[in-house]
Design an enzyme around this catalytic site. Sequence first.
Site, PDB file in Angstrom:
ATOM      1  N   ASN A   1      46.524  46.774  46.561  1.00  0.00           N
ATOM      2  CA  ASN A   1      46.905  48.193  47.351  1.00  0.00           C
ATOM      3  C   ASN A   1      44.873  48.514  46.689  1.00  0.00           C
ATOM      4  O   ASN A   1      44.717  49.745  47.119  1.00  0.00           O
ATOM      5  CB  ASN A   1      47.724  48.988  45.922  1.00  0.00           C
ATOM      6  CG  ASN A   1      49.059  48.826  46.784  1.00  0.00           C
ATOM      7  OD1 ASN A   1      49.647  48.893  47.872  1.00  0.00           O
ATOM      8  ND2 ASN A   1      49.290  48.859  45.552  1.00  0.00           N
TER       9      ASN A   1
ATOM     10  N   LYS B   1      39.616  43.709  48.317  1.00  0.00           N
ATOM     11  CA  LYS B   1      40.423  42.259  49.090  1.00  0.00           C
ATOM     12  C   LYS B   1      40.529  41.332  48.165  1.00  0.00           C
ATOM     13  O   LYS B   1      39.347  41.619  48.194  1.00  0.00           O
ATOM     14  CB  LYS B   1      39.708  42.394  50.307  1.00  0.00           C
ATOM     15  CG  LYS B   1      40.095  43.467  51.135  1.00  0.00           C
ATOM     16  CD  LYS B   1      39.659  43.399  52.460  1.00  0.00           C
ATOM     17  CE  LYS B   1      40.383  44.667  53.722  1.00  0.00           C
ATOM     18  NZ  LYS B   1      39.736  44.398  55.160  1.00  0.00           N
TER      19      LYS B   1
ATOM     20  N   LYS C   1      36.925  38.544  44.923  1.00  0.00           N
ATOM     21  CA  LYS C   1      37.846  39.896  44.904  1.00  0.00           C
ATOM     22  C   LYS C   1      37.196  40.977  44.659  1.00  0.00           C
ATOM     23  O   LYS C   1      36.764  41.496  43.897  1.00  0.00           O
ATOM     24  CB  LYS C   1      38.830  39.957  43.476  1.00  0.00           C
ATOM     25  CG  LYS C   1      40.084  40.628  43.376  1.00  0.00           C
ATOM     26  CD  LYS C   1      41.196  40.330  42.368  1.00  0.00           C
ATOM     27  CE  LYS C   1      41.969  40.899  41.774  1.00  0.00           C
ATOM     28  NZ  LYS C   1      42.963  40.749  40.698  1.00  0.00           N
TER      29      LYS C   1
ATOM     30  N   ASP D   1      53.130  38.785  33.787  1.00  0.00           N
ATOM     31  CA  ASP D   1      53.936  39.131  35.294  1.00  0.00           C
ATOM     32  C   ASP D   1      53.349  37.660  35.595  1.00  0.00           C
ATOM     33  O   ASP D   1      52.941  38.049  36.639  1.00  0.00           O
ATOM     34  CB  ASP D   1      53.195  39.928  35.836  1.00  0.00           C
ATOM     35  CG  ASP D   1      53.137  40.466  37.096  1.00  0.00           C
ATOM     36  OD1 ASP D   1      54.571  40.900  37.145  1.00  0.00           O
ATOM     37  OD2 ASP D   1      52.277  40.442  38.072  1.00  0.00           O
TER      38      ASP D   1
END
Length: 456
Positions: A39, A42, A58, A152
């Site tokens: 979102n 890339k 990143k 996560d």
Amino acid sequence: MVLVNNFGVNKNNNNKNNQSHEGMRLGKYELGRTLGEGNFGKVKFAKNIDSDQPFAIKIIDKNKIIDLNITNQIKREIAALKLLRHPNVVKLYEVLASKTKIYMVLEYVTGEELFDKIVSKGKLNEDKGRKLFQQLIDGVSYCHSKGVFHRDLKLENVLVDTKGNVEITDFGLSAMQQQFRADGLLHTTCGSPNYVAPEIIANRGYDGATSDVWSCGVILYVILTGYLPFDDRNLAVLYQKIFKGDVQIPKWLSAGAQNIIKRILDPNPETRITMAGIKEDPWFKQDYTPADPDDEEDDVYIDDDAFSIHELQHEEEHRSPGSPTQINAFQLIGMSSFLDLSGFFEQEHVSERKIRFTSNLSAKDLIERIEDTVTEMGFRVQKKNGKLKVIQENKVQKSLGCLSVIVEVFEISPSLFVVELRKSCGDASVYRQLCKKLLNDLSVPPRQALVSSEVN
């Protein structure tokens, strides 16, 4: 059951947009193909021009992270990775920046996500699965020792290189010691629904290490079985399954594997096994060689311009005056005692296998009414583990055998329950009659609250 990738990065290696940075120079790095896209930026393959060493960079758009209110999330990811130097954790080398972009230079792992490995090859045997799990536990426990809690952990965030070694990635939702409140707990509800610990959903505070242990247990379960321990298309019902911790552990797993899964997927965080306990477990210890963290911590260069974005003081993101309060699905379900959640449920037709409907009767009244109804229809009732099994022999058409239906009640809120009926075997027409009778008598509103169906 099919595993679904809910990772926030799309792999679009054939997309024309992937060429936008290709061949571009970033200091000593030359950017190549796109490895993933999310979102707010890339992930690009890159090479050090002098050494030819490969990296993953990143690329984060500052404007997007401001718009998405995730400035603190990026800061935490950088701060966490700066601390971590372990063979089973993806390494951060440096952070560069421009006025509009942040560039995180990361270790490039030649391999695949554990998710892709399980989807393509299915479950692993216990020896191979244990080796991956041992490395996962080594990496996660090391993070905890440095005061970093991932929050996560899931198959998509565990990479497996070409030599079969695990590397943990994506620390965007990680927490550190300074984010704990005065009660010594974390309070932000986050994570991926199928992997999240019950105490996070409960929304009353949780210990980061204990909740990470739970997520590791879900990963172990998938590695050894090929499917998720808790799964449902309806988030409210998935929440109840996780909260109850009523996991079905396959009998074909070894006794040692069954035992460690049971101890990890304990819904009570107070009695759940700890990282230290896992490392002492006999099944875990088989052929276990602990990994050695890197003795020397490298200095990670971070460009000051990387943080020339809104300064935020708390774990909860800043909102401008008058902006609406944002809550996620976990928080919404945690507030369910104040809400009518029947709107979560889709209206569908009675299937040949499973239906659900909502009712505002109490659990005690529901069970009693179900028993009375099925007894009147000629069924026998058996109770086991909080579930009802209703059985009716077909005396007219014996070839159809007996009809067997499992009935289970889930509490979504103090004033809302979900009744699930699952046909194990038998005459479908009699099953449909039973379903319609219970729908008419118990659902609210009648015939309008079916929540899901499944045809097998």
